[in-house]
Design a protein around this motif. Structure first.
Motif, mmCIF file in Angstrom:
data_model
loop_
_atom_site.group_PDB
_atom_site.id
_atom_site.type_symbol
_atom_site.label_atom_id
_atom_site.label_comp_id
_atom_site.label_asym_id
_atom_site.label_seq_id
_atom_site.Cartn_x
_atom_site.Cartn_y
_atom_site.Cartn_z
ATOM 1 N N VAL A 161 0.370 11.092 5.584
ATOM 2 C CA VAL A 161 1.548 10.580 5.780
ATOM 3 C C VAL A 161 2.507 11.738 6.869
ATOM 4 N N GLN A 162 2.830 11.150 8.023
ATOM 5 C CA GLN A 162 3.504 12.116 8.923
ATOM 6 C C GLN A 162 4.727 11.617 9.143
ATOM 7 N N ALA A 163 5.729 12.583 9.689
ATOM 8 C CA ALA A 163 6.972 12.258 10.137
ATOM 9 C C ALA A 163 7.330 12.811 11.356
ATOM 10 N N ALA A 164 7.934 12.248 12.362
ATOM 11 C CA ALA A 164 8.122 12.805 13.753
ATOM 12 C C ALA A 164 9.556 12.141 14.532
ATOM 13 N N ASP A 165 9.845 12.734 15.423
ATOM 14 C CA ASP A 165 11.183 12.546 16.227
ATOM 15 C C ASP A 165 10.800 11.598 17.145
ATOM 16 N N ASP A 166 9.679 11.111 17.689
ATOM 17 C CA ASP A 166 9.363 10.139 18.463
ATOM 18 C C ASP A 166 8.250 9.127 18.167
ATOM 19 N N ALA A 167 8.041 7.980 18.929
ATOM 20 C CA ALA A 167 7.225 6.926 18.302
ATOM 21 C C ALA A 167 5.899 7.318 18.549
ATOM 22 N N ASP A 168 5.599 8.046 19.606
ATOM 23 C CA ASP A 168 4.318 8.557 19.860
ATOM 24 C C ASP A 168 3.764 9.619 19.043
ATOM 25 N N PHE A 169 4.650 10.171 18.292
ATOM 26 C CA PHE A 169 4.110 11.091 17.365
ATOM 27 C C PHE A 169 3.693 12.358 18.160
ATOM 28 N N ILE A 170 4.519 12.990 18.961
ATOM 29 C CA ILE A 170 4.260 14.094 19.697
ATOM 30 C C ILE A 170 5.333 15.127 19.565
ATOM 31 N N GLU A 171 6.574 14.634 19.342
ATOM 32 C CA GLU A 171 7.621 15.845 19.018
ATOM 33 C C GLU A 171 7.954 15.941 17.559
ATOM 34 N N ASN A 172 7.613 17.269 17.310
ATOM 35 C CA ASN A 172 8.330 17.751 15.773
ATOM 36 C C ASN A 172 7.489 16.946 14.848
ATOM 37 N N VAL A 173 6.278 16.978 14.703
ATOM 38 C CA VAL A 173 5.518 16.077 13.917
ATOM 39 C C VAL A 173 5.373 16.848 12.567
ATOM 40 N N ARG A 212 13.215 9.828 12.048
ATOM 41 C CA ARG A 212 13.280 8.666 12.188
ATOM 42 C C ARG A 212 12.038 7.919 12.110
ATOM 43 N N TYR A 213 10.905 8.307 12.428
ATOM 44 C CA TYR A 213 9.694 7.852 12.320
ATOM 45 C C TYR A 213 8.664 8.085 11.585
ATOM 46 N N LEU A 214 7.914 7.320 10.710
ATOM 47 C CA LEU A 214 7.051 7.867 9.558
ATOM 48 C C LEU A 214 5.496 6.917 9.862
ATOM 49 N N ARG A 215 4.538 7.712 9.693
ATOM 50 C CA ARG A 215 3.323 7.169 9.750
ATOM 51 C C ARG A 215 2.619 7.222 8.426
ATOM 52 N N PHE A 216 1.801 6.099 8.154
ATOM 53 C CA PHE A 216 1.003 5.951 6.808
ATOM 54 C C PHE A 216 -0.539 5.702 7.240
ATOM 55 N N TYR A 217 -1.499 6.813 7.132
ATOM 56 C CA TYR A 217 -2.525 6.659 7.517
ATOM 57 C C TYR A 217 -3.571 6.457 6.351
ATOM 58 N N SER A 218 -4.793 5.623 6.518
ATOM 59 C CA SER A 218 -5.719 5.789 5.423
ATOM 60 C C SER A 218 -7.326 5.550 6.330
ATOM 61 N N LYS A 219 -8.333 5.687 5.449
ATOM 62 C CA LYS A 219 -9.771 5.304 6.313
ATOM 63 C C LYS A 219 -10.627 4.782 5.050
ATOM 64 N N GLY A 220 -10.311 3.562 4.646
ATOM 65 C CA GLY A 220 -11.065 2.932 4.000
ATOM 66 C C GLY A 220 -11.152 3.165 2.206
ATOM 67 N N SER A 221 -11.757 2.966 1.393
ATOM 68 C CA SER A 221 -11.950 3.498 -0.004
ATOM 69 C C SER A 221 -13.262 3.358 -0.518
ATOM 70 N N THR A 222 -13.293 3.719 -1.726
ATOM 71 C CA THR A 222 -14.584 3.829 -2.480
ATOM 72 C C THR A 222 -15.229 2.301 -2.695
ATOM 73 N N GLU A 223 -14.480 1.288 -2.494
ATOM 74 C CA GLU A 223 -14.725 -0.074 -2.655
ATOM 75 C C GLU A 223 -14.994 -0.680 -1.243
ATOM 76 N N SER A 224 -14.270 -0.444 -0.321
ATOM 77 C CA SER A 224 -14.418 -1.088 1.180
ATOM 78 C C SER A 224 -14.170 -0.006 2.219
ATOM 79 N N ALA A 225 -14.587 -0.485 3.330
ATOM 80 C CA ALA A 225 -14.139 0.138 4.480
ATOM 81 C C ALA A 225 -13.207 -0.295 5.032
ATOM 82 N N LEU A 226 -12.582 -1.352 4.940
ATOM 83 C CA LEU A 226 -11.436 -1.989 5.385
ATOM 84 C C LEU A 226 -10.268 -0.988 4.558
ATOM 85 N N ASN A 227 -8.921 -1.052 5.517
ATOM 86 C CA ASN A 227 -7.789 -0.211 4.789
ATOM 87 C C ASN A 227 -6.858 -1.490 4.552
#
Length: 240
Positions: A161-173, A212-227
Protein backbone atom coordinates in the motif's frame (compact mmCIF):
# COMPACT_ATOMS: atom_id res chain seq x y z
CA UNK A 1 21.07 -4.42 31.09
CA UNK A 2 20.98 -0.83 29.93
CA UNK A 3 17.96 -1.50 27.67
CA UNK A 4 16.11 -3.22 30.53
CA UNK A 5 16.76 -0.26 32.84
CA UNK A 6 15.59 2.32 30.30
CA UNK A 7 12.36 0.39 29.70
CA UNK A 8 11.76 0.25 33.46
CA UNK A 9 12.19 4.01 33.77
CA UNK A 10 9.87 4.62 30.84
CA UNK A 11 7.16 2.44 32.32
CA UNK A 12 7.42 4.12 35.73
CA UNK A 13 7.12 7.51 34.07
CA UNK A 14 4.10 6.33 32.08
CA UNK A 15 2.23 5.40 35.26
CA UNK A 16 2.18 9.03 36.36
CA UNK A 17 0.93 10.48 33.06
CA UNK A 18 -2.49 10.72 31.36
CA UNK A 19 -3.65 7.81 29.23
CA UNK A 20 -2.74 9.39 25.84
CA UNK A 21 0.76 10.24 26.96
CA UNK A 22 1.14 6.79 28.50
CA UNK A 23 0.20 5.13 25.20
CA UNK A 24 2.74 7.17 23.31
CA UNK A 25 5.53 6.40 25.80
CA UNK A 26 4.79 2.69 25.97
CA UNK A 27 4.64 2.52 22.17
CA UNK A 28 8.04 4.19 22.00
CA UNK A 29 9.55 1.86 24.58
CA UNK A 30 8.36 -1.28 22.77
CA UNK A 31 9.07 -0.02 19.27
CA UNK A 32 5.40 -0.33 18.32
CA UNK A 33 4.04 2.48 16.17
CA UNK A 34 0.35 3.16 16.57
CA UNK A 35 -1.89 6.08 15.74
CA UNK A 36 -1.26 7.15 19.34
CA UNK A 37 2.26 8.14 18.32
CA UNK A 38 0.92 11.23 16.53
CA UNK A 39 -0.16 14.25 18.64
CA UNK A 40 -3.83 13.79 17.87
CA UNK A 41 -5.58 14.44 21.19
CA UNK A 42 -8.17 12.04 22.55
CA UNK A 43 -8.06 8.54 21.07
CA UNK A 44 -10.91 6.09 20.62
CA UNK A 45 -11.13 2.50 19.31
CA UNK A 46 -11.68 2.33 15.55
CA UNK A 47 -15.10 0.80 15.03
CA UNK A 48 -15.34 -1.52 12.03
CA UNK A 49 -18.36 -3.35 10.65
CA UNK A 50 -17.15 -6.86 9.87
CA UNK A 51 -18.79 -9.53 7.72
CA UNK A 52 -19.32 -13.01 9.20
CA UNK A 53 -16.44 -15.48 8.95
CA UNK A 54 -16.65 -17.84 5.98
CA UNK A 55 -14.26 -20.62 7.01
CA UNK A 56 -12.55 -22.23 9.98
CA UNK A 57 -9.09 -23.72 10.26
CA UNK A 58 -6.15 -23.89 7.88
CA UNK A 59 -5.84 -26.38 4.98
CA UNK A 60 -2.99 -28.85 5.54
CA UNK A 61 -1.92 -28.92 1.89
CA UNK A 62 -1.29 -25.17 1.52
CA UNK A 63 2.35 -24.21 0.89
CA UNK A 64 3.45 -21.23 2.96
CA UNK A 65 6.56 -19.10 3.20
CA UNK A 66 8.45 -18.79 6.48
CA UNK A 67 7.16 -15.25 7.05
CA UNK A 68 3.42 -15.97 7.05
CA UNK A 69 1.66 -15.01 10.27
CA UNK A 70 -0.07 -17.94 11.99
CA UNK A 71 -3.84 -17.89 11.59
CA UNK A 72 -5.34 -16.66 14.87
CA UNK A 73 -8.70 -17.74 16.26
CA UNK A 74 -8.92 -14.68 18.51
CA UNK A 75 -10.51 -11.31 17.63
CA UNK A 76 -8.09 -8.60 16.58
CA UNK A 77 -7.31 -5.92 19.13
CA UNK A 78 -8.87 -2.55 18.22
CA UNK A 79 -6.70 0.22 16.83
CA UNK A 80 -6.77 3.50 18.74
CA UNK A 81 -7.36 6.52 16.48
CA UNK A 82 -8.41 10.16 16.86
CA UNK A 83 -12.13 10.65 17.40
CA UNK A 84 -14.34 11.75 14.53
CA UNK A 85 -12.66 9.92 11.64
CA UNK A 86 -14.73 8.94 8.61
CA UNK A 87 -14.37 6.29 5.94
CA UNK A 88 -13.16 8.39 3.00
CA UNK A 89 -13.30 5.62 0.40
CA UNK A 90 -16.95 5.98 -0.67
CA UNK A 91 -17.17 8.72 -3.27
CA UNK A 92 -13.48 8.51 -4.19
CA UNK A 93 -12.42 8.23 -7.83
CA UNK A 94 -11.19 4.74 -8.69
CA UNK A 95 -8.69 3.54 -11.26
CA UNK A 96 -6.86 0.27 -11.85
CA UNK A 97 -3.84 -1.25 -13.56
CA UNK A 98 -6.10 -3.86 -15.18
CA UNK A 99 -7.77 -1.92 -18.00
CA UNK A 100 -10.37 -4.65 -18.40
CA UNK A 101 -11.90 -3.62 -15.07
CA UNK A 102 -14.84 -1.32 -15.76
CA UNK A 103 -15.89 1.62 -13.63
CA UNK A 104 -18.93 -0.26 -12.37
CA UNK A 105 -16.77 -3.22 -11.43
CA UNK A 106 -14.34 -1.07 -9.46
CA UNK A 107 -17.19 0.52 -7.52
CA UNK A 108 -17.64 -2.80 -5.75
CA UNK A 109 -14.53 -2.19 -3.65
CA UNK A 110 -16.10 0.85 -1.97
CA UNK A 111 -19.77 -0.15 -1.85
CA UNK A 112 -19.73 -1.46 1.71
CA UNK A 113 -20.36 -5.09 0.71
CA UNK A 114 -17.69 -7.23 2.39
CA UNK A 115 -19.41 -10.59 2.15
CA UNK A 116 -17.47 -13.70 1.11
CA UNK A 117 -19.40 -14.25 -2.13
CA UNK A 118 -18.40 -14.04 -5.79
CA UNK A 119 -20.88 -11.18 -6.23
CA UNK A 120 -18.90 -9.11 -3.69
CA UNK A 121 -15.47 -9.71 -5.24
CA UNK A 122 -13.77 -8.16 -8.24
CA UNK A 123 -11.24 -10.23 -10.18
CA UNK A 124 -8.16 -8.66 -11.78
CA UNK A 125 -5.65 -10.19 -14.17
CA UNK A 126 -2.57 -12.19 -13.20
CA UNK A 127 0.67 -10.50 -12.19
CA UNK A 128 1.13 -7.47 -9.98
CA UNK A 129 -2.02 -5.34 -10.15
CA UNK A 130 -3.26 -2.31 -8.23
CA UNK A 131 -6.42 -0.43 -7.38
CA UNK A 132 -6.05 3.32 -6.85
CA UNK A 133 -8.19 5.72 -4.84
CA UNK A 134 -8.25 9.46 -5.49
CA UNK A 135 -9.71 11.01 -2.35
CA UNK A 136 -10.23 14.35 -4.12
CA UNK A 137 -8.07 16.36 -1.72
CA UNK A 138 -5.27 15.86 0.77
CA UNK A 139 -6.41 14.06 3.90
CA UNK A 140 -4.80 12.96 7.12
CA UNK A 141 -5.12 9.17 7.09
CA UNK A 142 -4.86 7.02 10.19
CA UNK A 143 -6.17 3.58 9.25
CA UNK A 144 -6.70 1.44 6.15
CA UNK A 145 -8.61 -1.83 5.90
CA UNK A 146 -8.20 -4.16 2.94
CA UNK A 147 -10.43 -7.14 2.24
CA UNK A 148 -9.38 -9.51 -0.51
CA UNK A 149 -11.49 -12.64 -1.05
CA UNK A 150 -11.97 -14.28 2.35
CA UNK A 151 -14.15 -17.20 1.25
CA UNK A 152 -11.42 -19.72 2.10
CA UNK A 153 -8.08 -19.87 3.89
CA UNK A 154 -5.58 -18.29 1.52
CA UNK A 155 -2.57 -15.98 1.62
CA UNK A 156 -2.24 -13.13 -0.88
CA UNK A 157 1.20 -12.17 -2.15
CA UNK A 158 2.98 -8.84 -2.54
CA UNK A 159 0.47 -6.80 -0.56
CA UNK A 160 1.76 -3.25 -0.86
CA UNK A 161 0.00 0.00 0.00
CA UNK A 162 1.44 3.34 -1.06
CA UNK A 163 0.42 6.98 -0.72
CA UNK A 164 1.42 9.79 -3.09
CA UNK A 165 0.79 13.43 -3.96
CA UNK A 166 0.07 12.74 -7.64
CA UNK A 167 -1.98 10.24 -9.64
CA UNK A 168 1.10 8.82 -11.40
CA UNK A 169 2.81 8.02 -8.09
CA UNK A 170 5.95 10.01 -8.80
CA UNK A 171 5.80 12.76 -6.17
CA UNK A 172 6.32 12.04 -2.49
CA UNK A 173 5.54 8.32 -2.68
CA UNK A 174 5.38 6.68 0.75
CA UNK A 175 4.99 2.99 1.45
CA UNK A 176 2.52 2.26 4.24
CA UNK A 177 2.64 -1.53 4.04
CA UNK A 178 4.79 -4.00 2.09
CA UNK A 179 5.06 -7.77 2.59
CA UNK A 180 6.86 -8.43 -0.71
CA UNK A 181 9.96 -9.69 1.05
CA UNK A 182 11.65 -10.92 -2.13
CA UNK A 183 10.78 -7.77 -4.15
CA UNK A 184 9.11 -9.71 -6.98
CA UNK A 185 6.84 -6.72 -7.68
CA UNK A 186 9.81 -4.35 -7.92
CA UNK A 187 8.60 -1.78 -5.39
CA UNK A 188 11.23 -2.49 -2.79
CA UNK A 189 11.92 -5.24 -0.28
CA UNK A 190 9.09 -5.41 2.22
CA UNK A 191 9.44 -6.01 5.95
CA UNK A 192 5.79 -6.77 6.78
CA UNK A 193 4.56 -10.34 7.02
CA UNK A 194 2.20 -12.25 4.78
CA UNK A 195 -1.08 -13.23 6.40
CA UNK A 196 -4.20 -15.34 6.00
CA UNK A 197 -7.12 -13.41 4.57
CA UNK A 198 -10.06 -13.48 6.99
CA UNK A 199 -13.38 -11.70 7.51
CA UNK A 200 -11.52 -9.09 9.59
CA UNK A 201 -9.55 -7.85 6.56
CA UNK A 202 -6.06 -6.40 6.99
CA UNK A 203 -5.96 -3.38 9.29
CA UNK A 204 -3.04 -1.08 8.46
CA UNK A 205 -1.84 1.77 10.61
CA UNK A 206 -1.32 4.78 8.32
CA UNK A 207 0.04 6.89 11.22
CA UNK A 208 -1.62 10.14 10.16
CA UNK A 209 0.03 10.28 6.72
CA UNK A 210 -1.17 13.17 4.56
CA UNK A 211 -2.09 12.13 1.03
CA UNK A 212 -4.66 12.39 -1.72
CA UNK A 213 -3.85 9.22 -3.66
CA UNK A 214 -3.61 5.63 -2.42
CA UNK A 215 -2.63 2.46 -4.28
CA UNK A 216 -3.33 -1.09 -3.13
CA UNK A 217 -1.17 -3.75 -4.82
CA UNK A 218 -1.30 -7.54 -4.88
CA UNK A 219 0.09 -10.44 -6.91
CA UNK A 220 -2.17 -13.45 -6.68
CA UNK A 221 -2.57 -15.84 -3.77
CA UNK A 222 -1.86 -19.39 -2.65
CA UNK A 223 -5.16 -20.34 -4.30
CA UNK A 224 -5.06 -18.46 -7.61
CA UNK A 225 -2.83 -16.31 -9.79
CA UNK A 226 -5.71 -13.86 -10.18
CA UNK A 227 -6.01 -10.81 -7.96
CA UNK A 228 -9.18 -10.50 -5.90
CA UNK A 229 -10.50 -7.47 -4.02
CA UNK A 230 -13.66 -7.23 -1.93
CA UNK A 231 -13.53 -3.90 -0.09
CA UNK A 232 -11.24 -0.99 0.76
CA UNK A 233 -11.77 1.42 3.65
CA UNK A 234 -9.79 4.58 4.44
CA UNK A 235 -10.25 6.27 7.81
CA UNK A 236 -9.13 9.85 8.05
CA UNK A 237 -10.04 13.53 8.11
CA UNK A 238 -9.28 16.63 6.04
CA UNK A 239 -5.67 17.71 6.39
CA UNK A 240 -5.04 20.91 8.32
Amino acid sequence: MQMKTSHTVVRRLALSLPVCATLAILNYSTGTLLAADAPTGDLVPLELKLPPPAFKGTPKDIQLSSYVEPLSDKPRAPMMVPAGLKNLAPGSKLSCSDKNATASTLQKVIDGDKEATDESIIFLRKGTQWVQLDLGSVNEIFALVVWHAHNSAKVYHDIIVQAADDADFIENVRTLYNNDQDNTSGLGVGTDREYFETHEGRLINAKGVKARYLRFYSKGSTESALNEYTELEVYGRPAK
